[in-house]
Design an enzyme around this catalytic site. Structure first.
Site, mmCIF file in Angstrom:
data_model
loop_
_atom_site.group_PDB
_atom_site.id
_atom_site.type_symbol
_atom_site.label_atom_id
_atom_site.label_comp_id
_atom_site.label_asym_id
_atom_site.label_seq_id
_atom_site.Cartn_x
_atom_site.Cartn_y
_atom_site.Cartn_z
ATOM 1 N N ALA A 182 0.763 -1.180 0.098
ATOM 2 C CA ALA A 182 -0.300 -0.363 0.112
ATOM 3 C C ALA A 182 0.857 1.166 0.013
ATOM 4 C CB ALA A 182 -0.895 -0.134 1.257
ATOM 5 N N GLU A 239 3.517 1.855 -1.835
ATOM 6 C CA GLU A 239 3.669 2.312 -3.127
ATOM 7 C C GLU A 239 2.712 2.688 -3.822
ATOM 8 O OE1 GLU A 239 5.056 -0.527 -1.480
ATOM 9 O OE2 GLU A 239 6.773 0.412 -1.163
ATOM 10 N N ALA A 247 -4.748 -4.103 1.119
ATOM 11 C CA ALA A 247 -5.158 -4.698 2.389
ATOM 12 C C ALA A 247 -4.001 -4.182 3.329
ATOM 13 C CB ALA A 247 -5.721 -5.984 2.492
ATOM 14 N N ILE A 279 -3.104 -4.543 7.256
ATOM 15 C CA ILE A 279 -3.727 -5.343 8.228
ATOM 16 C C ILE A 279 -3.025 -5.316 9.678
ATOM 17 C CG2 ILE A 279 -4.204 -7.776 9.244
ATOM 18 C CD1 ILE A 279 -4.768 -8.486 6.039
ATOM 19 N N ALA A 292 1.726 -6.301 15.065
ATOM 20 C CA ALA A 292 2.208 -6.394 16.569
ATOM 21 C C ALA A 292 2.882 -5.011 16.699
ATOM 22 C CB ALA A 292 3.120 -7.397 16.641
ATOM 23 N N THR A 293 3.339 -4.284 15.666
ATOM 24 C CA THR A 293 4.009 -2.906 15.887
ATOM 25 C C THR A 293 3.302 -1.723 15.290
ATOM 26 O OG1 THR A 293 5.115 -3.118 13.746
ATOM 27 C CG2 THR A 293 5.953 -4.309 15.522
ATOM 28 N N HIS A 330 3.647 -0.197 12.799
ATOM 29 C CA HIS A 330 3.812 -0.052 11.371
ATOM 30 C C HIS A 330 2.601 0.077 10.694
ATOM 31 C CE1 HIS A 330 5.746 -1.569 7.196
ATOM 32 N NE2 HIS A 330 6.386 -0.418 7.718
ATOM 33 N N ARG A 335 -14.472 -7.967 4.041
ATOM 34 C CA ARG A 335 -14.639 -7.003 3.115
ATOM 35 C C ARG A 335 -14.221 -7.325 1.886
ATOM 36 N NH1 ARG A 335 -14.824 -6.046 8.211
ATOM 37 N NH2 ARG A 335 -15.793 -4.309 9.149
HETATM 38 N N1 LIG Z 1 2.131 -4.581 6.178
HETATM 39 C C1 LIG Z 1 1.517 -4.298 5.146
HETATM 40 C C2 LIG Z 1 2.155 -3.514 3.990
HETATM 41 N N2 LIG Z 1 3.517 -3.480 3.998
HETATM 42 C C3 LIG Z 1 4.576 -3.030 3.110
HETATM 43 C C4 LIG Z 1 4.652 -1.673 2.666
HETATM 44 O O1 LIG Z 1 3.308 -1.369 2.036
HETATM 45 C C5 LIG Z 1 5.771 -1.391 1.599
HETATM 46 O O2 LIG Z 1 5.383 -2.298 0.612
HETATM 47 C C6 LIG Z 1 7.073 -1.660 2.231
HETATM 48 O O3 LIG Z 1 7.207 -1.279 3.385
HETATM 49 C C7 LIG Z 1 8.122 -1.462 1.333
HETATM 50 O O4 LIG Z 1 8.010 -0.084 0.979
HETATM 51 N N3 LIG Z 1 1.548 -3.565 2.878
HETATM 52 C C8 LIG Z 1 0.561 -3.441 2.658
HETATM 53 O O5 LIG Z 1 -0.121 -3.424 1.722
HETATM 54 N N4 LIG Z 1 -0.454 -4.046 3.581
HETATM 55 C C9 LIG Z 1 0.129 -4.424 5.068
HETATM 56 O O6 LIG Z 1 -0.439 -4.925 5.872
HETATM 57 C C1 LIG Z 2 0.606 -3.162 8.369
HETATM 58 C C2 LIG Z 2 2.019 -3.817 8.364
HETATM 59 O O1 LIG Z 2 2.986 -3.348 8.352
HETATM 60 C C3 LIG Z 2 1.960 -5.012 9.321
HETATM 61 O O2 LIG Z 2 1.622 -6.143 8.735
HETATM 62 C C4 LIG Z 2 3.462 -5.299 9.892
HETATM 63 O O3 LIG Z 2 3.255 -6.438 10.874
HETATM 64 P P1 LIG Z 2 4.231 -5.927 12.368
HETATM 65 O O4 LIG Z 2 3.622 -4.759 12.786
HETATM 66 O O5 LIG Z 2 3.661 -7.293 13.146
HETATM 67 O O6 LIG Z 2 5.508 -6.040 11.895
#
Ligand SMILES: Nc1c(NC[C@H](O)[C@H](O)[C@H](O)CO)[nH]c(=O)[nH]c1=O
Ligand SMILES: CC(=O)[C@@H](O)COP(=O)(O)O
Length: 154
Positions: A57, A59, A81, A83, A86-87, A89, A128
């Site tokens: 997402a 990008e 999506a 989701i 645990a952090t 992020h 969803r």
């Molecule tokens: N954790 C999720 C991500 N993480 C990846 C980032 O979007 C990105 O591609 C990466 O950080 C490299 O720049 N992306 C999602 O679409 N959904 C997630 O749950």
């Molecule tokens: C939305 C995210 O980046 C997530 O999937 C990363 O998972 P985590 O927070 O456990 O590293």
């Protein structure tokens, strides 16, 4: 009072792109299916629909910027999506994807919709992406259909 609104019907010549984030593709593939279904069922032609795949997402906004700058597309439907894990992020990815899409959309004035799930767990995502809470990809493409009709009026 005059009410200006879009019709839920395409003219058939509209060129539309779907930008899909591959991350969580078990979910986002279903969103793409929903978006394509909506496009075809509202009068779009399959040869006028392109699918652009990005890693995640985060990008999506840059792909959206490049697609709209190229001038080839009348509208772009963004799906993905995010989701929660645990952090923190999740918060950063969700915020940047959302604001990035919004900023690019405002820059070009063409129909752009945000069909990126931002959910707490996989069950919410599944709900969803074509089950009990509908399909966010389908809904987002219906928004594209409506906006294409609406923006022709002003
Ligand atoms: N954790 C999720 C991500 N993480 C990846 C980032 O979007 C990105 O591609 C990466 O950080 C490299 O720049 N992306 C999602 O679409 N959904 C997630 O749950
Ligand atoms: C939305 C995210 O980046 C997530 O999937 C990363 O998972 P985590 O927070 O456990 O590293």
């Amino acid at each position: 009072m005059q009410i200006i609104e879009g019709k839920l019907a395409l003219e058939g010549n509209e060129k539309v792109a779907i930008v899909n984030a591959r991350f969580n593709h078990i979910i986002t593939d279903r969103l793409v299916e929903g978006a394509r279904d909506a496009f075809l069922r509202h009068g779009g032609k399959d040869e006028n629909l392109d699918l652009v795949l990005v890693p995640g997402a985060f990008e999506i906004p840059m792909a959206l910027e490049r697609l709209l700058a190229g001038g080839k597309y009348d509208a772009v439907c963004c799906v993905g999506a995010v989701i929660r894990g645990a952090t923190p992020h999740f918060d950063y990815i969700s915020a940047e994807a959302t604001k990035g899409v919004a900023n690019v959309a405002l820059k070009y004035g063409k129909p752009v919709t945000f069909g990126v799930l931002t959910v707490d767990n996989l069950e919410q995502a599944i709900e969803r992406a074509g089950s009990k809470a509908g399909n966010k990809g389908f809904e987002s493409m219906v928004g594209i259909v409506e906006l294409l009709s609406l923006y022709r009026q002003f």
